[in-house]
Design an enzyme around this catalytic site. Sequence first.
Site, PDB file in Angstrom:
ATOM      1  N   GLU A   5       7.930   4.122  12.469  1.00 35.29           N
ATOM      2  CA  GLU A   5       8.535   4.327  11.161  1.00 35.29           C
ATOM      3  C   GLU A   5       9.711   5.294  11.226  1.00 35.29           C
ATOM      4  O   GLU A   5       9.670   6.289  11.935  1.00 35.29           O
ATOM      5  CB  GLU A   5       7.492   4.871  10.179  1.00 35.29           C
ATOM      6  CG  GLU A   5       6.321   3.935   9.926  1.00 35.29           C
ATOM      7  CD  GLU A   5       6.704   2.678   9.160  1.00 35.29           C
ATOM      8  OE1 GLU A   5       7.810   2.633   8.586  1.00 35.29           O
ATOM      9  OE2 GLU A   5       5.887   1.741   9.143  1.00 35.29           O
ATOM     10  N   CYS A  58      -0.780   6.658   4.908  1.00 35.96           N
ATOM     11  CA  CYS A  58       0.061   6.689   6.110  1.00 35.96           C
ATOM     12  C   CYS A  58       1.346   7.474   5.836  1.00 35.96           C
ATOM     13  O   CYS A  58       1.703   8.394   6.569  1.00 35.96           O
ATOM     14  CB  CYS A  58       0.377   5.280   6.583  1.00 35.96           C
ATOM     15  SG  CYS A  58      -1.073   4.392   7.200  1.00 35.96           S
ATOM     16  N   HIS A 108       2.983   2.381  12.619  1.00 35.95           N
ATOM     17  CA  HIS A 108       2.008   1.455  12.054  1.00 35.95           C
ATOM     18  C   HIS A 108       1.612   0.403  13.094  1.00 35.95           C
ATOM     19  O   HIS A 108       2.451  -0.040  13.870  1.00 35.95           O
ATOM     20  CB  HIS A 108       2.600   0.735  10.833  1.00 35.95           C
ATOM     21  CG  HIS A 108       2.272   1.398   9.546  1.00 35.95           C
ATOM     22  ND1 HIS A 108       3.229   1.850   8.672  1.00 35.95           N
ATOM     23  CD2 HIS A 108       1.078   1.688   8.960  1.00 35.95           C
ATOM     24  CE1 HIS A 108       2.643   2.389   7.608  1.00 35.95           C
ATOM     25  NE2 HIS A 108       1.332   2.303   7.768  1.00 35.95           N
TER      26      HIS A 108
END
Length: 193
Positions: free
Chosen positions: A75, A138, A160
């Site tokens: 990310e 998250c 992820h």
Amino acid sequence: MTKILLTGFEPFGTASANPSGEIMKQISGDNIVAAILPVAYTRSAERLMQLIAEHNPDVVICFGQAEGRTQITPEKIAINLDDARLADNDGVLRSDEKILDNGPDAYFTTLPVKEFAAAITAKGIPSSVSLSAGAFLCNHVFYVAQNELAGTKVRSGFVHVPLMDSQAPEFPGMPTMPLEQMVTAVRAMLEVL
């Protein structure tokens, strides 16, 4: 030697497993601390801060499950927003709430996410950089970590992972990936570091 803190999550809701937590059980090393966080806003952030204070890592990489994803996705951006349609494991539902009232709107990861994705792809495992970690646990953990470590030399971020093959019966029709591939992908990221 670089000290690395890795975290995954416990199972969410009624799920029997969480691939990010299962990965943590497979990763070990003299300079690696692997831990599993609760799926709860307050407790996950507190546990992560305890781990950072206790181990004083050079690198922090948090991992989480993303139903529907077909790739390992490092990310790029953590946003200052908790906004989920589901409650956490403590029954807390947050809608359109800031994580930190006086915090910036977003933080960028300080991890080499493009290099991570390239290294994973080189192992024959699908991977790409993601620009959205969502607005549930998250992203919450990602944002809290970035805020805590902002201005330090500690590199940090979030990755992820898809559902595991073993979760297919619980998530019919959703894409999955073998746990072994995910572990290989994490090792590829560690090689980059």
